[in-house]
Write an enzyme that holds these catalytic residues in place. Structure first.
Site, PDB file in Angstrom:
ATOM      1  N   PRO A   1       0.815  -1.214   0.000  1.00 39.68           N
ATOM      2  CA  PRO A   1       0.000   0.000   0.000  1.00 39.68           C
ATOM      3  C   PRO A   1       0.847   1.262   0.000  1.00 39.68           C
ATOM      4  CG  PRO A   1      -0.815  -1.577   1.606  1.00 39.68           C
ATOM      5  CD  PRO A   1       0.493  -2.109   1.120  1.00 39.68           C
ATOM      6  N   GLU A   2       0.326   2.289  -0.670  1.00 43.85           N
ATOM      7  CA  GLU A   2       0.973   3.592  -0.666  1.00 43.85           C
ATOM      8  C   GLU A   2       0.663   4.303   0.653  1.00 43.85           C
ATOM      9  OE1 GLU A   2       2.526   4.505  -3.732  1.00 43.85           O
ATOM     10  OE2 GLU A   2       1.847   2.700  -4.732  1.00 43.85           O
TER      11      GLU A   2
ATOM     12  N   LYS B   1       4.275   4.723   5.837  1.00 47.63           N
ATOM     13  CA  LYS B   1       3.478   3.503   5.780  1.00 47.63           C
ATOM     14  C   LYS B   1       3.366   2.816   7.139  1.00 47.63           C
ATOM     15  CE  LYS B   1       4.824   2.839   0.965  1.00 47.63           C
ATOM     16  NZ  LYS B   1       5.308   1.887  -0.053  1.00 47.63           N
TER      17      LYS B   1
ATOM     18  N   ARG C   1      10.153  -4.627  -8.459  1.00 49.03           N
ATOM     19  CA  ARG C   1       8.791  -4.216  -8.759  1.00 49.03           C
ATOM     20  C   ARG C   1       8.571  -4.098 -10.272  1.00 49.03           C
ATOM     21  NH1 ARG C   1       8.697  -5.192  -4.171  1.00 49.03           N
ATOM     22  NH2 ARG C   1       7.963  -3.960  -2.385  1.00 49.03           N
TER      23      ARG C   1
END
Length: 269
Positions: free
Chosen positions: A2-3, A51, A253
């Site tokens: 998640p950002e 985060k 990624r």
């Protein structure tokens, strides 16, 4: 993963449900905290730094957690059936009228609230910090360019540079800058990059929605410029996008970019 804006919205929902309420049940289902009982403590608030999520209780006690790839804090009315499997629950917090369940949450630690900073001292400026100042901007810009030859995409994902950017924003920021994520940071305007990152995260955090948009549109086929648009193509020019892996090992990624609208190096395969 998640950002930062997603974690911010999770914390906001958690805080709205639980702040000011006294726990009737505060159970952990992880070995290192299995004997801890939070029943009787009041939830004082929930906050984030990048985060990282912090749940604060009465008695100078804070629970630190991280969502990583698969974690989530879900809110339910008291007694309601959970939407996720019970064996995925790691934390169960119940008040008289509501329950908040931490499913597959990670890095769980209980610390004195006064010692929270020790867990995040390594992070760069939080892009969603409500007390953001020009000093934060200067520090993040300096962090970004500390290694001039570093790939932009790698630097953006480094939470020690600035906290909150994930893979979606990495791809979108590089696109809006007009360069590929493999471009050395020395070739971009650091201040512009930091301000753009903050602008995008703030816009989505303030929207109250979990379906992030970087274009201003909410339709699923128009939300992003390049991220996960392999089939649709570049939102600006309509051209074919390329996707390459960036990073190594657990930091690797998939990275989307438009070879027409973005200049700079990128891997052949």
């Amino acid at each position: 993963m998640p950002e930062g804006d997603t974690v911010f919205l999770v914390a906001h929902r958690f805080a709205k449900a639980m702040t000011g309420k006294t726990l009737l049940r505060g159970e952990f289902r992880v070995p290192q905290l299995a004997t801890v009982d939070l029943a009787g403590r009041e939830v004082l608030g929930v906050g984030t730094v990048g985060k990282h999520l912090f749940t604060r209780f009465s008695g100078d006690l804070t629970l630190h957690s991280h969502l990583l790839m698969d974690g989530m804090w879900d809110v339910y009315p008291a007694g309601a059936k959970w939407r996720r499997p019970g064996h995925h629950a790691r934390v169960i917090l119940t008040a008289a009228d509501v329950q908040v369940i931490g499913f597959r949450v990670h890095d769980l630690k209980l610390v004195a609230t006064s010692k929270e900073h020790d867990l995040i001292a390594h992070l760069g400026p939080d892009l969603l910090d409500p007390q953001w100042t020009d000093d934060h901007l200067k520090q993040a810009s300096a962090n970004l360019t500390a290694d001039p030859a570093r790939e932009l995409g790698i630097a953006l994902l480094d939470q020690r540079v600035m906290a909150g950017v994930g893979n979606l924003y990495k791809c979108e920021i590089a696109f809006l800058l007009g360069v590929t994520p493999w471009t050395p940071v020395s070739e971009v305007d650091a201040t512009r990059t930091v301000l753009l990152a903050r602008k995008l995260l703030l816009a989505n955090a303030r929207s109250g929605r979990f379906d992030q948009s970087t274009t201003g549109h909410l339709d699923r086929n128009r939300k992003n410029w390049v991220y996960e648009r392999t089939r649709q193509g570049c939102y600006r020019c309509g051209g074919k996008l390329l996707v390459r892996q960036q990073g190594h090992d657990v930091q690797r990624r998939p990275t989307w970019f438009c070879p027409k609208d973005q200049t700079g190096p990128y891997p052949a395969q």
